[in-house]
Every structure is written in structure tokens, then in C-alpha cells.
Design an enzyme around this catalytic site. Structure first.
Site: not given
Ligand code: CAA
Length: 259
Positions: A63, A108, A131
Site C-alpha cells: 500500500a 499489500g 508492515e
């Protein structure tokens, strides 16, 4: 549909191409684009199966961190639904899908790959859920789909550490299904999907749904899902064609119409 995500169709295979150099960082425009591309690929009769492809250099590095950096909790309460929508749209696409992974599939990007039925990776590809290094956790299905694919201990190792997993290790733990030289990733993935062109579309759809829905419920409920889908296929022309062809010509000779 956005230019950053395109559905290209040839010979019965759809390619969902993510195209945002240099790293295919998945911003909101791409996330919406993936939802739209999955819907179109699901609906089109000339698409039997789908390759997800980020190009020769990178699958997707996750992302868009720059887009998320200034988001507040309340911003993310709204946005987090979209994060799961685009991977769900892929997971629920009622046709076979494969991720063709070059370079990085991180965050992502790895979650997009996890939402496909199969994964083909370049021998120098690197996957991961980094993440944690940003002070967050995977938010596009990674904690759930990774654990279901490779088991909870391996998923925890990958998610807790944020480390990158090389292609060979990914193959060994079942995170990817095939490893090939980088230049062959797309063609290998296309060949895998091309075998479904001209196939019994409703049986393929039912098989995917029975396996995926069945894994979400207890065995008895899964068997009931299978029973209903199995019986339902007796309403298709492909079922009649397949069985008549076997009786008249022997196994594997049927020509299906996808109806
Ligand atoms: N978001 C926004 N921009 C990104 C990005 C991302 N996820 N990944 C890379 N970029 C940008 C870099 O900031 C850089 O931009 P500039 O040229 O403007 O500086 C450009 O892409 C090239 O990246 P690098 O210079 O870092 O290239 P590199 O080859 O040295 O490293 C990399 C490549 C290992 C992929 C590294 O960029 C990296 O670690 N990226 C972030 C990976 C990551 O943390 N992903 C998870 C995101 S959060 C998420 O995905 C949440 C979720 O579950 C949905």
C-alpha cells in the site's frame, strides 16, 4: 477504470496489469481499479482465467505509505474497508487466478498475491509482510490468508519480523507454487491459466467456491456447500456435454460451451 490498473484480454485469458512505476505502490486509485478490474474480469465471457501482473520489474511493494502517512484513525476506519475490498474482489473472482510475481511482493502486494488461487514467482523475487516495521500490521487480508496458506507459526514469523522471504524459501513453505527465471514468469502464469480457456466455466467456478467457502467453515457445513454446488451443476449444459462425451468418445474429449 483507472490507467493504473488495466484488464487486457487475449485468447481467453485476462491479465490484470498493475502499472504504477517505480514500485506499483497501491494507492486508493489502484485499490478501486483492482475492484473494478476484478468485477469486469468476472463478468466477461471471453475471460476464462486471470493473471495478475505488475510488469517485469516489480509485482507491488505494498500500500502507498506516502498516502497513508497523514491519515488519522478515523480516516483509516473508512479506508481500511477498501483495503480488504480489493483483495476480497480478487479472492472471490469466480474464475482461476494466478499472481505472476517479479521483484517485490510486499505488504499489500503480497496480500494481492495471497488472494489469488496460485502464485508463480521469479527466482529473485522477494515476498513479505513488512508492515510491522512501520508500526502497523497487514491490513489487506495478510494476517488471515497468509496463516491459512503457510500455517500460523510461519505466518507469525513473517509478520512479526517483517523480513523478506526469497523465492526458494517461499516455494518450500507453500507461499508460492512455482519458481521460474524472471523472464519466464508472465508466460508461465499465462500458460497455467490458458488451460482453463474453453473449460467448463460453471464447474470451475463451483470448484473454487466449494474449496474456498469450505475452508471458512466446519467440515459438515463445507460438505453441505459441496453437495449443493455439485447438485447445481446438473442444471448446466456443460455437465450434459461432459458426460455424453465420455459415454460416446471416452475421457477428456468434451468441448464445453461454458454454459
Ligand atoms: N509506498 C509508497 N512509496 C513506496 C513504497 C510504498 N509501499 N515502496 C517504495 N516506494 C517508493 C520509495 O519511497 C521511492 O520513492 P522516491 O523515489 O520518491 O524516493 C521509490 O518507491 C523507490 O523505492 P526505494 O528507493 O526504496 O527502492 P529500493 O530498491 O531501495 O527498495 C523496497 C525497494 C525494498 C521495495 C523498499 O522501497 C521498501 O521497503 N518499500 C516499502 C515496503 C513496505 O513496507 N510495504 C508495506 C506497505 S504498508 C501495507 O501494505 C499495508 C497493508 O497491509 C495494506
Amino acid at each position: 477504470m483507472t490507467d493504473l490498473v488495466r484488464l487486457e484480454v487475449a485468447d481467453g485469458v485476462g491479465t490484470i496489469r498493475i502499472d504504477r512505476p517505480p514500485m506499483n505502490a497501491l494507492n486508493a486509485e489502484i485499490q478501486h481499479g483492482l475492484v473494478d478490474a476484478c468485477r469486469e474480469a468476472g463478468e466477461r465471457k471471453d475471460v476464462a482465467a486471470v493473471v495478475v501482473w505488475g510488469g517485469e520489474k516489480v509485482f507491488a511493494a505494498g500500500a502507498d505509505i506516502k498516502e497513508m502517512e497523514t491519515m488519522s484513525y478515523t480516516d483509516m476506519v473508512d479506508h481500511s474497508a477498501l483495503l480488504q475490498d480489493f483483495t476480497r474482489a480478487l479472492a472471490r473472482l469466480p474464475k482461476p487466478t494466478v499472481a505472476a510475481i517479479t521483484g517485490y511482493a510486499l505488504g499489500g502486494g503480497c496480500e494481492v498475491a495471497l488472494a489469488c488461487d496460485f502464485r508463480v514467482a521469479a527466482d529473485d523475487a522477494r515476498l513479505g509482510q513488512p508492515e510491522i516495521l512501520l508500526g502497523i500490521i497487514p491490513g489487506a487480508g495478510g494476517t488471515q490468508r497468509l496463516a491459512r496458506l503457510v500455517g500460523p507459526s510461519r505466518a507469525k514469523d513473517i509478520v512479526f519480523s517483517g523480513r523478506f522471504v526469497g523465492a526458494e524459501e517461499a516455494l518450500a513453505i507453500g507461499l508460492v507454487d512455482r519458481v521460474v527465471p524472471a523472464a519466464e514468469v508472465y508466460d508461465t502464469a499465462r500458460t497455467m491459466m490458458a488451460r482453463y480457456a474453453g473449460g467448463p466455466a460453471y464447474a470451475l467456478r463451483a470448484a473454487k467456491e466449494a474449496i474456498d467457502r469450505g475452508l471458512e467453515v466446519d467440515l459438515d457445513s463445507g460438505l453441505e456447500i459441496e453437495r449443493m454446488l455439485f447438485a447445481g451443476l446438473f442444471a448446466t449444459r456443460d455437465r450434459a456435454t461432459g458426460m455424453r462425451s465420455f459415454v460416446e468418445k471416452g475421457p477428456g474429449k468434451a468441448t464445453f460451451e461454458g454454459a
